[in-house]
Design a protein around this motif. Structure first.
Motif, PDB file in Angstrom:
ATOM      1  N   THR A   1       0.844  -1.190   0.000  1.00 21.32           N
ATOM      2  CA  THR A   1       0.000   0.000   0.000  1.00 21.32           C
ATOM      3  C   THR A   1       0.888   1.253   0.000  1.00 21.32           C
ATOM      4  O   THR A   1       2.109   1.158  -0.034  1.00 21.32           O
ATOM      5  CB  THR A   1      -0.904   0.037   1.253  1.00 21.32           C
ATOM      6  N   THR A   2       0.252   2.400   0.067  1.00 20.45           N
ATOM      7  CA  THR A   2       0.988   3.663   0.213  1.00 20.45           C
ATOM      8  C   THR A   2       0.939   4.158   1.655  1.00 20.45           C
ATOM      9  O   THR A   2       1.223   5.330   1.919  1.00 20.45           O
ATOM     10  CB  THR A   2       0.383   4.735  -0.713  1.00 20.45           C
ATOM     11  N   ALA A   3       0.618   3.284   2.601  1.00 20.11           N
ATOM     12  CA  ALA A   3       0.521   3.685   4.004  1.00 20.11           C
ATOM     13  C   ALA A   3       1.904   3.901   4.599  1.00 20.11           C
ATOM     14  O   ALA A   3       2.771   3.030   4.465  1.00 20.11           O
ATOM     15  CB  ALA A   3      -0.232   2.628   4.804  1.00 20.11           C
ATOM     16  N   PRO A   4       2.126   5.014   5.294  1.00 17.80           N
ATOM     17  CA  PRO A   4       3.418   5.236   5.943  1.00 17.80           C
ATOM     18  C   PRO A   4       3.522   4.612   7.331  1.00 17.80           C
ATOM     19  O   PRO A   4       4.598   4.540   7.898  1.00 17.80           O
ATOM     20  CB  PRO A   4       3.484   6.763   6.050  1.00 17.80           C
ATOM     21  N   LEU A   5       2.382   4.146   7.882  1.00 16.38           N
ATOM     22  CA  LEU A   5       2.359   3.674   9.268  1.00 16.38           C
ATOM     23  C   LEU A   5       1.770   2.284   9.370  1.00 16.38           C
ATOM     24  O   LEU A   5       0.819   1.940   8.649  1.00 16.38           O
ATOM     25  CB  LEU A   5       1.523   4.625  10.131  1.00 16.38           C
TER      26      LEU A   5
END
Length: 376
Positions: A95-99
């Motif tokens: 995904t593009t999730a940073p966390l």
């Protein structure tokens, strides 16, 4: 048996793991402020065209658009018997999730929780451990760069204090609950002192680089010790901790700061009494009983103040002769603040002006005393 999911309203089968998912949803929504509309459970994540899709336990999205490309936080939920693995990281890399988060509750035998962050612009393949998650609407790079005006009201202070308590008591170096309580209350007083100072910027803070490095953590504790030194010189509160130091080391002071730094404990919209809640959460019930300290439930306090209805116009005095942490006084002040807003509604006064009127009135007409100075 079935239970209703707190974030989505879906009916789910009750399992031990499900209870931990519901607990973390309460943290996300009640404490950190993420909207329910931004959260999905059992969200399907596809990791590569030739691999089977898998379900992430919780995903928080950047908006109400719930797509894999719009993911912000990916959370893996386990039970305390499970050991930490990197499954959440494997999900988040698709995904593009940073966390991402690995959470197995706050039991004494639980691992973690683990919070991880990656800088998508500089190094999207490297995850670093961080002590807590950013609040809703807070950019990661803005953490620890707060001005007093940036502080947000604490909408679920008891939930936040419970989270800190579980972490400190479960993983921290101090194990006696009364010692944990005293150390946390020292740092809470430092936070309150910082909020009361006339400086525009906060000294009670920790930036991302400080959170994740020993050198940075040393800088954070040095700032807190400077505030603590001021506290010891304070004519009202200095006697409480005279001759004592802050016992937590750099790492654990930084953790406590990371959890508290973005909220305003004295913010007019903070919906409870910070010191009272800290006392109730952190001190064991046996010690409170030995000290003769028994808290009136907050709902009863609000009911009593509504019935008594102390008057701002008539300058009625409020006196609590066994005030403890000041729960009755705090609710009385909030009750009077609403009266002041109504009384001056046609004057066009700013919030700052209303605050000064309230402060002056409280100093003259709101009084409390207690036999135990540590809990006033």
């Amino acid at each position: 048996m079935m239970i209703t999911d707190y974030a989505t309203g879906k009916e789910l089968r009750e399992t031990p793991e499900e209870h931990f998912r519901q607990l973390f949803e309460h943290i996300l929504i009640d404490d950190l402020g993420y909207p329910k509309s931004h959260i999905e459970i059992e969200f399907i994540i596809q990791r590569g065209a030739n691999r089977n899709a898998e379900e992430a336990d919780i995903v928080v999205f950047k908006s109400e658009k719930k797509t894999q490309e719009n993911a912000y936080i990916v959370i893996e939920i386990e039970t305390p018997k499970k050991t930490y693995d990197r499954q959440a990281i494997s999900y988040v890399t698709a995904t593009t999730a940073p966390l991402c988060v690995w959470f197995a509750g706050f039991e004494k035998n639980s691992s973690g929780p683990f919070y991880l962050y990656r800088d998508l612009k500089k190094d999207p393949t490297t995850f670093i451990d961080i002590p807590t998650l950013p609040r809703y609407g807070e950019e990661f790079d803005s953490i620890g760069k707060y001005k007093k005006a940036d502080l947000k009201p604490a909408k679920a202070l008891r939930t936040l204090f419970k989270r800190i308590h579980h972490k400190l008591y479960g993983s921290g170096p101090i194990k006696r609950e009364e010692d944990v309580a005293k150390e946390v209350i020292k740092i809470i007083f430092c936070k309150i002192l910082d909020e009361l100072s006339p400086n525009e910027t906060c000294e009670f803070r920790a930036t991302p680089s400080e959170l994740t490095s020993p050198e940075g953590q040393k800088k954070v504790k040095k700032r807190i010790e400077a505030l603590y030194h001021e506290l010891l010189l304070d004519p009202d509160f200095g006697e409480l901790f005279r001759g004592e130091n802050i016992e937590y080391n750099d790492e654990w002071v930084t953790y406590i700061v990371s959890e508290l730094q973005s909220v305003g404990l004295l913010h007019e919209e903070t919906n409870t009494d910070a010191l009272g809640d800290a006392y109730e959460i952190f001190l064991p019930s046996t010690l409170k009983g030995e000290s003769g300290q028994f808290f009136t439930p907050r709902e009863v306090v609000r009911f009593a103040i509504d019935v008594i209805n102390p008057s701002f116009i008539n300058k009625e005095i409020v006196l609590d002769t066994a005030c403890g942490s000041g729960g009755f006084l705090t609710v009385a002040i909030e009750h009077l603040r609403k009266q002041i807003i109504i009384a001056y509604s046609k004057r066009g006064f700013t919030k700052d002006k209303i605050y000064l009127i309230l402060k002056d009135h409280a100093g003259k007409y709101i009084h409390g005393m207690d036999i135990e100075p540590f809990f006033i």
